[in-house]
Enzyme design. Structure first.
Site, PDB file in Angstrom:
ATOM      1  N   TYR A 170      35.932  38.142  41.824  1.00  0.00           N
ATOM      2  CA  TYR A 170      37.343  38.386  41.388  1.00  0.00           C
ATOM      3  C   TYR A 170      37.544  39.941  41.275  1.00  0.00           C
ATOM      4  O   TYR A 170      38.365  40.501  41.554  1.00  0.00           O
ATOM      5  CB  TYR A 170      37.403  37.786  39.885  1.00  0.00           C
ATOM      6  N   LYS A 174      40.028  42.458  43.385  1.00  0.00           N
ATOM      7  CA  LYS A 174      41.101  42.978  42.715  1.00  0.00           C
ATOM      8  C   LYS A 174      41.049  44.660  42.947  1.00  0.00           C
ATOM      9  O   LYS A 174      42.050  45.220  42.775  1.00  0.00           O
ATOM     10  CB  LYS A 174      40.887  42.673  41.132  1.00  0.00           C
TER      11      LYS A 174
END
Length: 306
Positions: A170, A174
């Site tokens: 993640y 990001k």
């Protein structure tokens, strides 16, 4: 008069959480909205058309204009259909809010290939594909002589910009989104497109699954300001989407009533040699880099939030 009167917006992941609040506020401010949501669970499994349609129904009940779209934003043709749905239904496109996402949190040694691939696909490719098709539309408009005043708002995270244990997949996606934002601004500014990103912090079904985060909704006095309410994020996103907003190529942390500007990567110290370094020389000089202190102002030193 609304701040977004006349604007047509596509908002991905808009069936729940922060995306839902974006869609409701955009419509309340006069935008015509394409509410995109595949309807999967927090980990990306399954599909359900009802979340997006429920948001559309709420917008229409309040007198606004909206349609639902259930395409997979990380699918090349699905992203093209999503962008085209705005043009076909409302005659134009002015704003793209990339918000859709999933979580598969694992420590690195326990993370599977699918955990990595699926999260990076939804977040990073799920930003790239709609952005690419929207950019083509705006480039063609600009080249045909039409004035373009468009805005892209991406969704990064402190988990990528500061790091967070258990979120290698993640966080990597990001931080990639933040870099993509800056590069896309460099490329698309000539066509009249502004590209920015936010790293929001709010209480959603995703953030409540992060290791160490509270697992239950807190009790908030109705008379008190709830800093964790996802609705707090949307006004700044709506501002970035307005026609007269001058901001471009920036990344912001947004939580409650706070908006903070990130500084991108910057060189803060260096060592230099007149010729090529030797390893022994570096042993004497380079270790000082570990003594350099970074003033990151991380609001979540232990738990980063979406």
């Amino acid at each position: 008069m609304g701040a977004l009167d006349g604007r047509v917006a596509v908002i991905t992941g808009a069936g729940r959480g922060i995306g839902r609040e974006h869609a409701l506020l955009f419509a309340a401010e006069g935008a015509r909205v394409v509410v995109n949501d595949l309807g999967g669970d927090e980990a990306g499994a399954g599909a359900d058309t009802s979340p997006a349609q429920e948001v559309v129904d709420a917008i229409r009940a309040a007198g606004g204009e909206a349609i639902a779209n259930h395409d997979d934003v990380a699918d090349w043709d699905g992203a093209r259909r999503l962008v085209q749905s705005a043009v076909d239904t409302f005659g134009d496109l002015h704003v793209l809010v990339n918000n859709a996402g999933i979580l598969r949190d694992r420590m690195l040694v326990n993370m599977t290939e699918d955990d990595w691939d699926d999260v990076v696909r939804v977040h990073l490719k799920g930003h790239f594909a709609p952005t690419r098709w929207a950019a083509v539309y705006w480039r063609d408009q600009a080249k045909s002589g039409r004035r373009v005043n468009a805005s892209i708002i991406n969704t990064s995270s402190t988990s990528g910009l500061f790091g967070n244990i258990g979120q290698s997949n993640y966080g990597a996606a990001k931080s990639g989104i933040a870099s993509m934002t800056i590069i896309n601004q460099m490329e698309l500014g000539r066509y009249g497109v502004r590209v920015n990103a936010i790293a929001p912090a709010a209480r959603t079904r995703l953030t409540m699954t992060i290791p160490g985060a509270p697992t239950a909704q807190p009790t908030v006095d109705p008379n008190d300001f709830d800093a964790g309410d996802p609705a707090n994020i949307s006004p700044f996103v709506a501002y970035l989407a307005t026609e007269k907003c001058p901001i471009e190529g920036r990344i912001f942390f947004v939580r409650g009533g706070r908006v903070s500007l990130f500084q991108p990567w910057a060189i803060v110290d260096d060592i230099e040699h007149e010729t090529m370094w030797t390893v022994s020389e570096l042993e004497n000089q380079a270790a000082r880099f570990m003594a350099t202190k970074f003033n990151l102002r991380n609001p979540f030193p232990k738990i980063a939030s979406t």
